[in-house]
Design a protein around this motif. Structure first.
Motif, mmCIF file in Angstrom:
data_model
loop_
_atom_site.group_PDB
_atom_site.id
_atom_site.type_symbol
_atom_site.label_atom_id
_atom_site.label_comp_id
_atom_site.label_asym_id
_atom_site.label_seq_id
_atom_site.Cartn_x
_atom_site.Cartn_y
_atom_site.Cartn_z
ATOM 1 N N ASP A 31 0.830 -1.203 0.000
ATOM 2 C CA ASP A 31 0.000 0.000 0.000
ATOM 3 C C ASP A 31 0.866 1.255 0.000
ATOM 4 O O ASP A 31 0.551 2.241 -0.683
ATOM 5 N N TRP A 32 1.942 1.226 0.775
ATOM 6 C CA TRP A 32 2.848 2.388 0.821
ATOM 7 C C TRP A 32 3.425 2.657 -0.567
ATOM 8 O O TRP A 32 3.490 3.797 -1.011
ATOM 9 N N ILE A 33 3.822 1.606 -1.263
ATOM 10 C CA ILE A 33 4.399 1.751 -2.599
ATOM 11 C C ILE A 33 3.348 2.226 -3.601
ATOM 12 O O ILE A 33 3.606 3.107 -4.430
ATOM 13 N N LEU A 34 2.146 1.659 -3.526
ATOM 14 C CA LEU A 34 1.086 2.028 -4.465
ATOM 15 C C LEU A 34 0.651 3.483 -4.294
ATOM 16 O O LEU A 34 0.241 4.137 -5.248
ATOM 17 N N GLU A 35 0.746 3.987 -3.081
ATOM 18 C CA GLU A 35 0.347 5.374 -2.828
ATOM 19 C C GLU A 35 1.402 6.371 -3.297
ATOM 20 O O GLU A 35 1.074 7.509 -3.613
ATOM 21 N N GLN A 36 2.662 5.947 -3.341
ATOM 22 C CA GLN A 36 3.729 6.871 -3.732
ATOM 23 C C GLN A 36 4.822 6.124 -4.502
ATOM 24 O O GLN A 36 5.961 6.003 -4.026
ATOM 25 N N TYR A 192 -11.753 5.813 -4.014
ATOM 26 C CA TYR A 192 -10.897 4.730 -4.495
ATOM 27 C C TYR A 192 -9.534 4.768 -3.802
ATOM 28 O O TYR A 192 -9.049 3.756 -3.298
ATOM 29 N N SER A 193 -8.920 5.936 -3.736
ATOM 30 C CA SER A 193 -7.582 6.046 -3.155
ATOM 31 C C SER A 193 -7.612 5.987 -1.634
ATOM 32 O O SER A 193 -6.634 5.585 -1.004
ATOM 33 N N VAL A 215 -17.824 2.740 4.290
ATOM 34 C CA VAL A 215 -16.798 3.208 3.360
ATOM 35 C C VAL A 215 -16.596 2.185 2.246
ATOM 36 O O VAL A 215 -16.526 0.976 2.500
ATOM 37 N N VAL A 216 -16.509 2.677 1.008
ATOM 38 C CA VAL A 216 -16.122 1.860 -0.140
ATOM 39 C C VAL A 216 -14.821 2.449 -0.669
ATOM 40 O O VAL A 216 -14.791 3.594 -1.144
ATOM 41 N N THR A 217 -13.727 1.696 -0.585
ATOM 42 C CA THR A 217 -12.418 2.229 -0.926
ATOM 43 C C THR A 217 -11.504 1.135 -1.443
ATOM 44 O O THR A 217 -11.761 -0.056 -1.231
ATOM 45 N N GLY A 218 -10.437 1.535 -2.111
ATOM 46 C CA GLY A 218 -9.433 0.589 -2.571
ATOM 47 C C GLY A 218 -8.284 0.434 -1.599
ATOM 48 O O GLY A 218 -7.350 -0.321 -1.863
ATOM 49 N N ASN A 219 -8.333 1.134 -0.465
ATOM 50 C CA ASN A 219 -7.226 1.105 0.493
ATOM 51 C C ASN A 219 -7.776 0.997 1.912
ATOM 52 O O ASN A 219 -8.233 1.980 2.487
ATOM 53 N N ARG A 220 -7.729 -0.206 2.470
ATOM 54 C CA ARG A 220 -8.285 -0.457 3.802
ATOM 55 C C ARG A 220 -7.534 0.291 4.893
ATOM 56 O O ARG A 220 -8.077 0.535 5.971
ATOM 57 N N ASN A 221 -6.284 0.657 4.636
ATOM 58 C CA ASN A 221 -5.466 1.326 5.659
ATOM 59 C C ASN A 221 -5.422 2.840 5.473
ATOM 60 O O ASN A 221 -4.548 3.507 6.015
#
Length: 285
Positions: A31-36, A192-193, A215-221
């Motif tokens: 998740d950290w990599i996908l965000e940045q 999504y983000s 919440v509907v999201t692509g990132n649980r954290n």
């Protein structure tokens, strides 16, 4: 082990595809990599481990479990992704693809995203989300951008069910409406983000007012996910700022909720559908 720099598949898309099968700590790194992703290119494995509060062994294990030979292989793949102009259009397409091939790749990406989203969905989460919707006196739906389109669609579905609902398009109005909610109401935030501050603020206001949150999201954290009593996760094999498959996954989750609610109230829903169809028919030639 397949090398990401030679198989022609987007490294980010592969990382996102592997995410559901990773352990909790490995998923934290992913998740950290996908965000940045650009930030990874300037980071060492130790830098990533410290940022995610995990061991460097966990970072390496995440790389290998995602199909990369190691940390360097992942960085090389990401560098190619970020340098490719077609990434801004679609992860898997190339300039040489004809229209039929493009269509096939878009469909394949969306189908895989839907499958992974379904794989992550638990019966318990869906049942709890349905209970929240059924118990709500009033529903507020919020989202911006592509997620705002999904919010408007769910708003229309709630109206078809006879649920009192509103979904202001303006994000400031969403926050204002949230502040006026009461215990027994429900706020639905779509992002999504998971990094959309306005949606997180709307949900935070709703919680302060005593309302339940979904919440509907692509990132649980994410920040948005942390504001949800229930979180439904959508998986999307995309890296663009305007992901295409993400919208389909969000819609599928909310459509499943709509259908499940309809089945609990079959007679009432059928009566409302009949009245709606009659009203529309009167406007037809």
């Amino acid at each position: 082990m397949t090398n990401s720099t030679t198989n022609g598949t987007s490294a980010l898309a592969r990382l996102r595809a592997a995410r559901p099968s990773l352990s909790d700590t490995e998923r934290k790194v992913a998740d950290w990599i996908l965000e940045q992703p650009a930030g990874l290119l300037e980071s060492s494995m130790l830098d990533v481990a410290r940022a995610c509060n995990v061991s460097d062994t966990t970072v390496l294990r995440m790389c290998r479990n995602s199909g990369f030979a190691g940390f360097t292989d992942l960085k090389l793949g990401l560098a190619q992704d970020l340098a490719s102009p077609t990434q801004l259009i679609h992860d898997d397409v190339t300039p040489d693809d004809d229209a039929a091939t493009v269509a096939a790749k878009v469909f394949a990406s969306t189908i895989q995203s839907l499958r992974d989203t379904h794989h992550l969905l638990t019966g318990q989460d869906m049942a709890r989300a349905l209970d929240l919707l059924e118990a709500a006196d009033h529903v507020l739906v919020g989202g911006v951008g592509t997620s705002g389109v999904v919010a408007q669609s769910f708003y229309q579905r709630c109206h078809r069910l006879g649920i009192r609902c509103d979904a202001p398009i303006d994000s400031q109005l969403q926050i204002m409406h949230a502040s006026l909610l009461r215990p027994g109401d429900l706020a639905v935030g779509i992002s999504y983000s998971g990094a959309t501050k306005d949606v997180a603020d709307m949900l935070a206001q709703a919680r302060r007012a005593g309302a339940a949150t979904l919440v509907v999201t692509g990132n649980r954290n994410s920040h948005v996910a942390r504001q949800g009593d229930i979180v439904l996760v959508s998986v999307s094999h995309e890296t663009r700022s305007e992901p295409l498959a993400a919208r389909a996954c969000q819609m599928a989750l909310l459509d499943a909720l709509y259908v499940a609610y309809s089945l609990r109230h079959v007679d009432d829903v059928l009566e409302k559908e009949k009245r709606l169809n009659q009203a529309i028919a009167q406007r037809s030639y």
